[in-house]
Design a protein around this motif. Structure first.
Motif, mmCIF file in Angstrom:
data_model
loop_
_atom_site.group_PDB
_atom_site.id
_atom_site.type_symbol
_atom_site.label_atom_id
_atom_site.label_comp_id
_atom_site.label_asym_id
_atom_site.label_seq_id
_atom_site.Cartn_x
_atom_site.Cartn_y
_atom_site.Cartn_z
ATOM 1 N N UNK A 118 14.523 21.922 -10.099
ATOM 2 C CA UNK A 118 14.314 20.488 -10.282
ATOM 3 C C UNK A 118 12.900 20.231 -10.789
ATOM 4 N N UNK A 119 12.758 19.152 -11.548
ATOM 5 C CA UNK A 119 11.470 18.780 -12.124
ATOM 6 C C UNK A 119 10.518 18.325 -11.005
ATOM 7 N N UNK A 120 9.223 18.433 -11.239
ATOM 8 C CA UNK A 120 8.268 17.756 -10.364
ATOM 9 C C UNK A 120 8.365 16.252 -10.649
ATOM 10 N N UNK A 121 7.783 15.436 -9.776
ATOM 11 C CA UNK A 121 8.002 13.989 -9.914
ATOM 12 C C UNK A 121 7.022 13.303 -10.860
ATOM 13 N N UNK A 122 6.142 14.089 -11.495
ATOM 14 C CA UNK A 122 5.107 13.480 -12.352
ATOM 15 C C UNK A 122 5.061 14.131 -13.728
ATOM 16 N N UNK A 123 6.258 14.390 -14.287
ATOM 17 C CA UNK A 123 6.331 15.166 -15.532
ATOM 18 C C UNK A 123 6.725 14.291 -16.719
ATOM 19 N N UNK A 158 5.238 8.675 -8.882
ATOM 20 C CA UNK A 158 4.097 7.790 -8.621
ATOM 21 C C UNK A 158 4.212 6.489 -9.430
ATOM 22 N N UNK A 159 3.569 5.407 -8.966
ATOM 23 C CA UNK A 159 3.664 4.125 -9.672
ATOM 24 C C UNK A 159 3.149 4.212 -11.103
ATOM 25 N N UNK A 160 3.782 3.452 -11.988
ATOM 26 C CA UNK A 160 3.375 3.433 -13.396
ATOM 27 C C UNK A 160 2.288 2.379 -13.586
ATOM 28 N N UNK A 161 1.227 2.766 -14.311
ATOM 29 C CA UNK A 161 0.148 1.821 -14.602
ATOM 30 C C UNK A 161 -0.164 1.897 -16.095
ATOM 31 N N UNK A 162 -1.274 1.274 -16.494
ATOM 32 C CA UNK A 162 -1.662 1.355 -17.906
ATOM 33 C C UNK A 162 -2.241 2.729 -18.226
ATOM 34 N N UNK A 163 -2.437 3.542 -17.187
ATOM 35 C CA UNK A 163 -2.977 4.884 -17.387
ATOM 36 C C UNK A 163 -2.413 5.810 -16.302
ATOM 37 N N UNK A 164 -1.127 6.085 -16.421
ATOM 38 C CA UNK A 164 -0.414 6.857 -15.402
ATOM 39 C C UNK A 164 -0.669 8.348 -15.597
ATOM 40 N N UNK A 165 -1.196 8.973 -14.566
ATOM 41 C CA UNK A 165 -1.469 10.406 -14.698
ATOM 42 C C UNK A 165 -0.175 11.200 -14.599
ATOM 43 N N UNK A 166 -0.056 12.228 -15.469
ATOM 44 C CA UNK A 166 1.162 13.037 -15.491
ATOM 45 C C UNK A 166 0.844 14.435 -16.003
ATOM 46 N N UNK A 167 1.794 15.316 -15.779
ATOM 47 C CA UNK A 167 1.705 16.672 -16.335
ATOM 48 C C UNK A 167 2.671 16.750 -17.508
ATOM 49 N N UNK A 168 2.147 17.079 -18.673
ATOM 50 C CA UNK A 168 3.015 17.237 -19.836
ATOM 51 C C UNK A 168 3.484 18.683 -19.929
ATOM 52 N N UNK A 169 4.792 18.850 -20.096
ATOM 53 C CA UNK A 169 5.371 20.173 -20.313
ATOM 54 C C UNK A 169 6.068 20.173 -21.672
ATOM 55 N N UNK A 198 0.836 -1.200 0.000
ATOM 56 C CA UNK A 198 0.000 0.000 0.000
ATOM 57 C C UNK A 198 0.871 1.251 0.000
ATOM 58 N N UNK A 199 1.915 1.225 0.848
ATOM 59 C CA UNK A 199 2.789 2.385 0.943
ATOM 60 C C UNK A 199 3.466 2.635 -0.401
ATOM 61 N N UNK A 200 3.871 1.533 -1.067
ATOM 62 C CA UNK A 200 4.576 1.690 -2.341
ATOM 63 C C UNK A 200 3.636 2.197 -3.426
ATOM 64 N N UNK A 201 2.364 1.767 -3.365
ATOM 65 C CA UNK A 201 1.439 2.118 -4.441
ATOM 66 C C UNK A 201 0.689 3.411 -4.155
ATOM 67 N N UNK A 202 0.760 3.890 -2.926
ATOM 68 C CA UNK A 202 -0.032 5.055 -2.560
ATOM 69 C C UNK A 202 0.531 6.345 -3.096
#
Ligand SMILES: *[C@@H]1O[C@H](CO)[C@@H](O)[C@H](O)[C@H]1NC(C)=O
Length: 179
Positions: A146-151, A58-69, A20-24
């Motif tokens: 530094x970049x954000x972690x979801x870019x 954040x964990x990678x899935x088949x639909x990983x949410x991210x911010x595109x720059x 849970x901690x890893x996927x949260x």
């Protein structure tokens, strides 16, 4: 018998908590960067500001949410040094991306395609670089924080293929997956 069963149960509970901690959402900042010099360029680091750093994404899935720059991977562009994967610059007509450090994963996605979905479209783009979430504000990173972690930092060609005007919106919510 009872003791070993409850031991196993405890182990199972501990393991599920770890999962849970890893996927949260638990990918918090690992530190802070406080540059001593300001740089005048757009979005560049400012002295006295605190910029969070991250060692995970954040964990990678088949639909990983991210911010595109939007990034210019060409020589003299805002991407700084040549791309981390291949030591080369890339023209804005190439569909290439840089991923936040955690997703860059030590280069394990280098040269591989990811599928980006946004605006009702889908496009393949090649991973060529890291969007460094640990370091920044120096010449190597074109004095950018530094970049954000979801870019997913994407070339003009990726934005074009998705039918989104990068210069106008600056960033765009997308989902991505390994292709
Ligand atoms: C993008 O996603 C973030 C986080 O999920 C959300 O807070 C924000 O409102 C979204 N922005 C747009 C323009 O949809």
């Amino acid at each position: 018998m009872l003791r070993s069963t409850s031991g196993l149960l405890l182990l199972a509970i501990a393991a599920s908590h770890l999962l849970l901690a890893a996927a949260g959402a638990g990918c918090g900042p690992s530190g802070t960067l406080r540059p001593t010099q300001s740089h005048a360029c757009q979005d560049c680091c400012k002295a006295g500001q605190a910029y969070p750093t991250y060692r995970c994404s954040p964990p990678v899935s088949s639909s990983t949410r991210a911010v595109m720059t939007l990034n210019d991977f060409d020589e003299g562009g805002d991407g700084g040094d040549p791309s981390e994967c291949d030591g080369a610059f890339h023209r804005s007509s190439e569909r290439v991306v840089a991923l936040s450090t955690g997703w860059y994963s030590g280069g394990s996605r280098c040269g591989k395609n990811i599928r980006i979905r946004a605006n009702g479209r889908s496009v393949l783009a090649k991973v060529v670089d890291e969007c460094d979430t640990v370091n920044g504000c120096d010449r190597e990173h074109a004095f950018q924080p530094p970049c954000r972690n979801n870019v997913v930092d994407a070339s003009q060609a990726v934005w074009d293929a998705l039918g989104i005007t990068g210069e106008e919106v600056g960033e765009y919510n997308i989902t991505w997956s390994d292709a």
